[in-house]
Design an enzyme around this catalytic site. Structure first.
Site, PDB file in Angstrom:
ATOM      1  N   HIS A  37      -2.324   1.959   1.849  1.00 38.03           N
ATOM      2  CA  HIS A  37      -1.089   2.538   2.398  1.00 38.03           C
ATOM      3  C   HIS A  37      -0.736   3.833   1.650  1.00 38.03           C
ATOM      4  O   HIS A  37      -0.331   4.824   2.257  1.00 38.03           O
ATOM      5  CB  HIS A  37       0.083   1.558   2.222  1.00 38.03           C
ATOM      6  CG  HIS A  37      -0.052   0.269   2.988  1.00 38.03           C
ATOM      7  ND1 HIS A  37      -0.220  -0.935   2.371  1.00 38.03           N
ATOM      8  CD2 HIS A  37      -0.017   0.010   4.319  1.00 38.03           C
ATOM      9  CE1 HIS A  37      -0.290  -1.902   3.270  1.00 38.03           C
ATOM     10  NE2 HIS A  37      -0.178  -1.357   4.465  1.00 38.03           N
ATOM     11  N   SER A 185      -6.301  -4.844   2.250  1.00 36.32           N
ATOM     12  CA  SER A 185      -5.434  -5.348   3.315  1.00 36.32           C
ATOM     13  C   SER A 185      -4.336  -6.187   2.685  1.00 36.32           C
ATOM     14  O   SER A 185      -4.585  -6.911   1.710  1.00 36.32           O
ATOM     15  CB  SER A 185      -6.259  -6.212   4.278  1.00 36.32           C
ATOM     16  OG  SER A 185      -5.383  -6.988   5.080  1.00 36.32           O
TER      17      SER A 185
END
Ligand code: AMP
Length: 262
Positions: A37, A185
């Protein structure tokens, strides 16, 4: 970093920034942030003046209630990571702010919604369409940064932007991986030690599968992947497909000149 909870506040602030001629970059997420991210935040910071991140676990894109309940939530750590990364604005709303009423809109993503994740998770991409349209219409960014880890999702979002005539450029960014090759993830924290070890076999078999694909074709690559997965105790194969990277059309014959995604 400003943390805002209401889409109205975001709209007002962004409009002021735009009046000053500043460009807006947007990174929508569901939180439980990791370096994947943060890489999107970095791309946004390089390419735009103001970076907005959203953290919202969108209920409408979960077709499995238990997955929604167990989705990891780490708001304090997320805020710290975003502050360290130099994110300017965080939008972290309640469900009611995003969906004051039930969203009954149905999007038509055509073929894209019938294959791969679309086939396995009915309603998932419609939910993605709902939340992304609300977020993009609220933030009104010049550019939105998405991860190629969710390749099909990027294509769905591009289709949405076209359908709704939104003035935003969707930028697909590279996948960030752990040291052993597993794609980062948020859901990886739900794996136990044994499962996490086994998961490292995925990037390895994909690499070898790629070589088999080039040498012997799709059927052999599929056979190879199925046979490896069958030897891993906690792993089950949902699908392994080779697709045209432009259209996601499922391929049955390998063409070395075609750009593929698998
Ligand atoms: P999520 O919070 O899982 O909804 O992801 C938010 C955004 O981050 C999506 O555009 C994802 O594709 C992207 N993303 C998630 N994991 C990675 C990764 N390992 N590398 C790059 N982008 C990622």
């Amino acid at each position: 970093m400003l943390v805002l909870r209401k889409i109205k506040e975001i709209e007002e602030l962004i409009s002021l920034k735009k009046q000053k001629g500043q460009t807006i970059g947007f990174v929508p997420t569901m939180g439980a942030l990791h370096q994947g991210h943060i890489s999107l935040i970095n791309y946004s910071k390089q390419q735009t003046d103001i970076t907005v991140c959203s953290i919202f676990v969108n209920p409408t894109q979960f077709n499995n209630a238990s997955d929604l309940t167990h989705y990891p939530r780490t708001p304090e750590a997320d805020i710290k990571l975003l502050e360290e990364a130099g994110c300017d604005i965080l939008y972290m709303p309640e469900v009611k702010d995003v969906y004051p009423e039930n969203d009954t809109r149905k999007f038509d993503f055509g073929y894209l919604d019938t294959i791969l994740e679309g086939a396995k998770r009915p309603g998932h991409f419609n939910g993605v369409g709902q939340v992304v349209s609300i977020l993009l219409e609220g933030v009104k960014p010049h550019k939105a940064f998405c991860g190629s880890k969710d390749y099909q999702q990027v294509m769905v979002v591009k289709s949405l932007v076209k359908q709704l005539n939104l003035e935003v450029e969707i930028i697909a960014c590279p996948i960030l991986r752990e040291a052993d090759g597993l794609a980062m993830s948020s859901r990886n924290v739900r794996l136990n030690e044994q499962e996490r070890l086994e998961a490292a076999a995925i990037p390895e078999m994909m690499k070898l599968g790629n070589q088999i694909l080039k040498l012997y074709g799709i059927a052999e690559a599929k056979k190879y992947i199925s046979s490896v997965v069958a030897t891993i105790p906690n792993m089950k194969l949902e699908y392994y497909e080779v697709c045209d990277a432009e259209t996601l059309e499922l391929l049955s014959e390998f063409n070395p000149k075609q750009k593929q995604f698998h």
